[in-house]
Design a protein around this motif. Sequence first.
Motif, PDB file in Angstrom:
ATOM      1  N   SER A  11      -3.255   1.610  -5.058  1.00 34.58           N
ATOM      2  CA  SER A  11      -3.272   3.060  -5.262  1.00 34.58           C
ATOM      3  C   SER A  11      -4.711   3.528  -5.341  1.00 34.58           C
ATOM      4  CB  SER A  11      -2.519   3.446  -6.542  1.00 34.58           C
ATOM      5  OG  SER A  11      -2.596   4.852  -6.753  1.00 34.58           O
ATOM      6  N   SER A  12      -4.960   4.727  -4.857  1.00 27.84           N
ATOM      7  CA  SER A  12      -6.307   5.304  -4.956  1.00 27.84           C
ATOM      8  C   SER A  12      -6.517   5.987  -6.297  1.00 27.84           C
ATOM      9  CB  SER A  12      -6.527   6.310  -3.821  1.00 27.84           C
ATOM     10  OG  SER A  12      -5.590   7.372  -3.914  1.00 27.84           O
ATOM     11  N   SER A  13      -5.442   6.105  -7.074  1.00 31.16           N
ATOM     12  CA  SER A  13      -5.506   6.835  -8.344  1.00 31.16           C
ATOM     13  C   SER A  13      -5.341   5.897  -9.527  1.00 31.16           C
ATOM     14  CB  SER A  13      -4.415   7.915  -8.393  1.00 31.16           C
ATOM     15  OG  SER A  13      -4.373   8.525  -9.668  1.00 31.16           O
ATOM     16  N   ALA A  14      -6.345   5.876 -10.396  1.00 29.84           N
ATOM     17  CA  ALA A  14      -6.260   5.052 -11.607  1.00 29.84           C
ATOM     18  C   ALA A  14      -5.144   5.533 -12.528  1.00 29.84           C
ATOM     19  CB  ALA A  14      -7.601   5.080 -12.336  1.00 29.84           C
ATOM     20  N   ASP A  15      -4.744   6.787 -12.385  1.00 28.45           N
ATOM     21  CA  ASP A  15      -3.662   7.335 -13.213  1.00 28.45           C
ATOM     22  C   ASP A  15      -2.327   6.654 -12.936  1.00 28.45           C
ATOM     23  OD1 ASP A  15      -5.485   9.099 -14.302  1.00 28.45           O
ATOM     24  OD2 ASP A  15      -4.904  10.790 -13.020  1.00 28.45           O
ATOM     25  N   LYS A  16      -2.207   5.985 -11.786  1.00 27.82           N
ATOM     26  CA  LYS A  16      -0.952   5.329 -11.421  1.00 27.82           C
ATOM     27  C   LYS A  16      -0.828   3.916 -12.014  1.00 27.82           C
ATOM     28  CE  LYS A  16       0.766   8.495  -8.621  1.00 27.82           C
ATOM     29  NZ  LYS A  16       2.057   9.170  -8.883  1.00 27.82           N
ATOM     30  N   LYS A  17      -1.902   3.417 -12.606  1.00 28.08           N
ATOM     31  CA  LYS A  17      -1.933   2.022 -13.074  1.00 28.08           C
ATOM     32  C   LYS A  17      -0.803   1.737 -14.064  1.00 28.08           C
ATOM     33  CE  LYS A  17      -5.140  -1.460 -14.922  1.00 28.08           C
ATOM     34  NZ  LYS A  17      -4.351  -1.950 -16.066  1.00 28.08           N
ATOM     35  N   GLU A  18      -0.611   2.606 -15.027  1.00 35.30           N
ATOM     36  CA  GLU A  18       0.405   2.372 -16.046  1.00 35.30           C
ATOM     37  C   GLU A  18       1.808   2.343 -15.437  1.00 35.30           C
ATOM     38  OE1 GLU A  18       2.020   4.257 -20.307  1.00 35.30           O
ATOM     39  OE2 GLU A  18       0.294   5.142 -19.285  1.00 35.30           O
ATOM     40  N   ALA A  19       2.085   3.289 -14.542  1.00 36.60           N
ATOM     41  CA  ALA A  19       3.413   3.341 -13.919  1.00 36.60           C
ATOM     42  C   ALA A  19       3.662   2.115 -13.054  1.00 36.60           C
ATOM     43  CB  ALA A  19       3.547   4.614 -13.078  1.00 36.60           C
ATOM     44  N   ILE A  20       2.627   1.660 -12.351  1.00 34.49           N
ATOM     45  CA  ILE A  20       2.766   0.459 -11.519  1.00 34.49           C
ATOM     46  C   ILE A  20       3.093  -0.751 -12.391  1.00 34.49           C
ATOM     47  CG2 ILE A  20       1.487  -1.161 -10.060  1.00 34.49           C
ATOM     48  CD1 ILE A  20      -0.026   1.332  -8.955  1.00 34.49           C
ATOM     49  N   GLU A  21       2.393  -0.886 -13.491  1.00 34.41           N
ATOM     50  CA  GLU A  21       2.633  -2.021 -14.384  1.00 34.41           C
ATOM     51  C   GLU A  21       4.002  -1.927 -15.048  1.00 34.41           C
ATOM     52  OE1 GLU A  21      -0.809  -1.887 -16.885  1.00 34.41           O
ATOM     53  OE2 GLU A  21      -2.077  -2.959 -15.431  1.00 34.41           O
ATOM     54  N   LYS A  22       4.461  -0.738 -15.363  1.00 37.43           N
ATOM     55  CA  LYS A  22       5.811  -0.560 -15.926  1.00 37.43           C
ATOM     56  C   LYS A  22       6.884  -0.971 -14.926  1.00 37.43           C
ATOM     57  CE  LYS A  22       5.146   2.961 -19.498  1.00 37.43           C
ATOM     58  NZ  LYS A  22       5.472   4.341 -19.937  1.00 37.43           N
ATOM     59  N   ALA A  23       6.556  -0.847 -13.632  1.00 35.26           N
ATOM     60  CA  ALA A  23       7.505  -1.251 -12.581  1.00 35.26           C
ATOM     61  C   ALA A  23       7.530  -2.765 -12.386  1.00 35.26           C
ATOM     62  CB  ALA A  23       7.151  -0.560 -11.270  1.00 35.26           C
ATOM     63  N   SER A  54       0.859  -1.186   0.000  1.00 36.41           N
ATOM     64  CA  SER A  54       0.000   0.000   0.000  1.00 36.41           C
ATOM     65  C   SER A  54       0.898   1.240   0.000  1.00 36.41           C
ATOM     66  CB  SER A  54      -0.927  -0.001   1.212  1.00 36.41           C
ATOM     67  OG  SER A  54      -0.192  -0.068   2.411  1.00 36.41           O
ATOM     68  N   GLY A  55       0.309   2.368  -0.384  1.00 40.45           N
ATOM     69  CA  GLY A  55       1.107   3.593  -0.456  1.00 40.45           C
ATOM     70  C   GLY A  55       1.477   3.981  -1.864  1.00 40.45           C
ATOM     71  N   SER A  56       0.920   3.266  -2.859  1.00 39.14           N
ATOM     72  CA  SER A  56       1.142   3.562  -4.270  1.00 39.14           C
ATOM     73  C   SER A  56       2.643   3.575  -4.584  1.00 39.14           C
ATOM     74  CB  SER A  56       0.479   4.895  -4.636  1.00 39.14           C
ATOM     75  OG  SER A  56       0.409   5.061  -6.033  1.00 39.14           O
ATOM     76  N   LEU A  57       3.051   4.364  -5.578  1.00 36.49           N
ATOM     77  CA  LEU A  57       4.467   4.475  -5.931  1.00 36.49           C
ATOM     78  C   LEU A  57       5.024   5.765  -5.359  1.00 36.49           C
ATOM     79  CD1 LEU A  57       4.578   3.251  -9.654  1.00 36.49           C
ATOM     80  CD2 LEU A  57       5.137   1.971  -7.582  1.00 36.49           C
ATOM     81  N   GLY A  58       4.878   5.924  -4.051  1.00 36.77           N
ATOM     82  CA  GLY A  58       5.400   7.106  -3.379  1.00 36.77           C
ATOM     83  C   GLY A  58       6.871   6.956  -3.045  1.00 36.77           C
ATOM     84  N   ASN A  59       7.343   7.788  -2.130  1.00 39.90           N
ATOM     85  CA  ASN A  59       8.768   7.794  -1.772  1.00 39.90           C
ATOM     86  C   ASN A  59       9.228   6.477  -1.176  1.00 39.90           C
ATOM     87  OD1 ASN A  59       9.183  10.452  -2.618  1.00 39.90           O
ATOM     88  ND2 ASN A  59       8.621  11.301  -0.630  1.00 39.90           N
ATOM     89  N   ILE A  60       8.304   5.732  -0.576  1.00 41.45           N
ATOM     90  CA  ILE A  60       8.626   4.412  -0.037  1.00 41.45           C
ATOM     91  C   ILE A  60       8.181   3.316  -1.000  1.00 41.45           C
ATOM     92  CG2 ILE A  60       8.246   2.782   1.850  1.00 41.45           C
ATOM     93  CD1 ILE A  60       7.702   5.240   3.642  1.00 41.45           C
ATOM     94  N   GLY A  61       6.948   3.419  -1.487  1.00 40.71           N
ATOM     95  CA  GLY A  61       6.377   2.372  -2.329  1.00 40.71           C
ATOM     96  C   GLY A  61       7.147   2.106  -3.605  1.00 40.71           C
ATOM     97  N   LYS A  62       7.675   3.148  -4.219  1.00 40.60           N
ATOM     98  CA  LYS A  62       8.385   2.964  -5.487  1.00 40.60           C
ATOM     99  C   LYS A  62       9.661   2.132  -5.313  1.00 40.60           C
ATOM    100  CE  LYS A  62       9.972   5.506  -9.575  1.00 40.60           C
ATOM    101  NZ  LYS A  62      10.086   6.859 -10.192  1.00 40.60           N
ATOM    102  N   PRO A  63      10.590   2.552  -4.415  1.00 43.11           N
ATOM    103  CA  PRO A  63      11.784   1.712  -4.244  1.00 43.11           C
ATOM    104  C   PRO A  63      11.470   0.339  -3.667  1.00 43.11           C
ATOM    105  CG  PRO A  63      11.782   3.503  -2.632  1.00 43.11           C
ATOM    106  CD  PRO A  63      10.689   3.793  -3.609  1.00 43.11           C
ATOM    107  N   LEU A  64      10.449   0.235  -2.820  1.00 43.58           N
ATOM    108  CA  LEU A  64      10.066  -1.066  -2.266  1.00 43.58           C
ATOM    109  C   LEU A  64       9.568  -1.990  -3.369  1.00 43.58           C
ATOM    110  CD1 LEU A  64       9.541  -2.993   0.068  1.00 43.58           C
ATOM    111  CD2 LEU A  64       7.394  -1.774   0.517  1.00 43.58           C
TER     112      LEU A  64
END
Length: 292
Positions: free
Chosen positions: A31-43, A6-16
Amino acid sequence: MKIIISGSLGNIGKPLTHQLVAAGHEVTVISSSADKKEAIEKAGAKAAIGSVSDAAFLAETFAGTAAVFAMTPPNLGGSNVISNTVEAGKAFAGAIQEAAVKRVVMLSSIGADLPDGTGPIKGLYQIEGLYDQLENTAVTFLRAGFFFTNLYNDVPMIKGAGIMGANYPADAKMPLVHPEDIATAAAEELQKETTGKNIRYIVSDVRTPGEIAKAIGTAIEETDLPWVEFTDEQSLQGMTQAGLPEEIAGLYTEMGTGLRSGKIAADFVNGNFPVDGKIKLEDFAKEFAGKF
């Protein structure tokens, strides 16, 4: 291993997320934001879009997972902050219990050992209590120091008044942490086999506000940058004038009084816990200067 973050791709979530994907785990990021879906999948992770206050959504997302990194958003809702934060904690705890998750790492804070007088940390004290009651779930309370990145809030003060400051003195002891060190500690704990309920402090450095001002001043070539201690009234007024809601400004002022008295840091400072984060004040000062 299936792991939920949880925490989306924030300062902790992204490196984790990057660390766990690189280690070969099946990672889902909430993530609470659908806009983050693409970035999450790219990760290299799956995206679960929904609210961390929605117990049904969380239970569905947690189904079949081995481990969860549980992080409640700070200042949830902007008003009724403590109650909103605790309600999100209840949603997490209920979903963890329903989905029979065996391993949880909860992001907590220094000062979470105290029931009150700690500002926004009070909500984490209550959430630790909820997680402590989870049956058949191993929980690590990852108590983090004061985030280095919170110091970016001082940029307008530095540029406008040539000072740094808050309602605690230049010689206060402050356990500090970088979000990347939190991510590393969380990744270690999520992959560790353990039982029961455990506390781990994650701190990168222990310094004073005076040392913070000196290091940042040196990095931004303002070598005389001072740390100024404000009264509680000045602190509250300054934050509200800067646009913070009065309730949130009040909570941060209360946290400042807890830092000033030393009680928020006391359990860590007096407990001889290790300072095992890698990123020190001088490292962050260079990072700060690059974004100043």
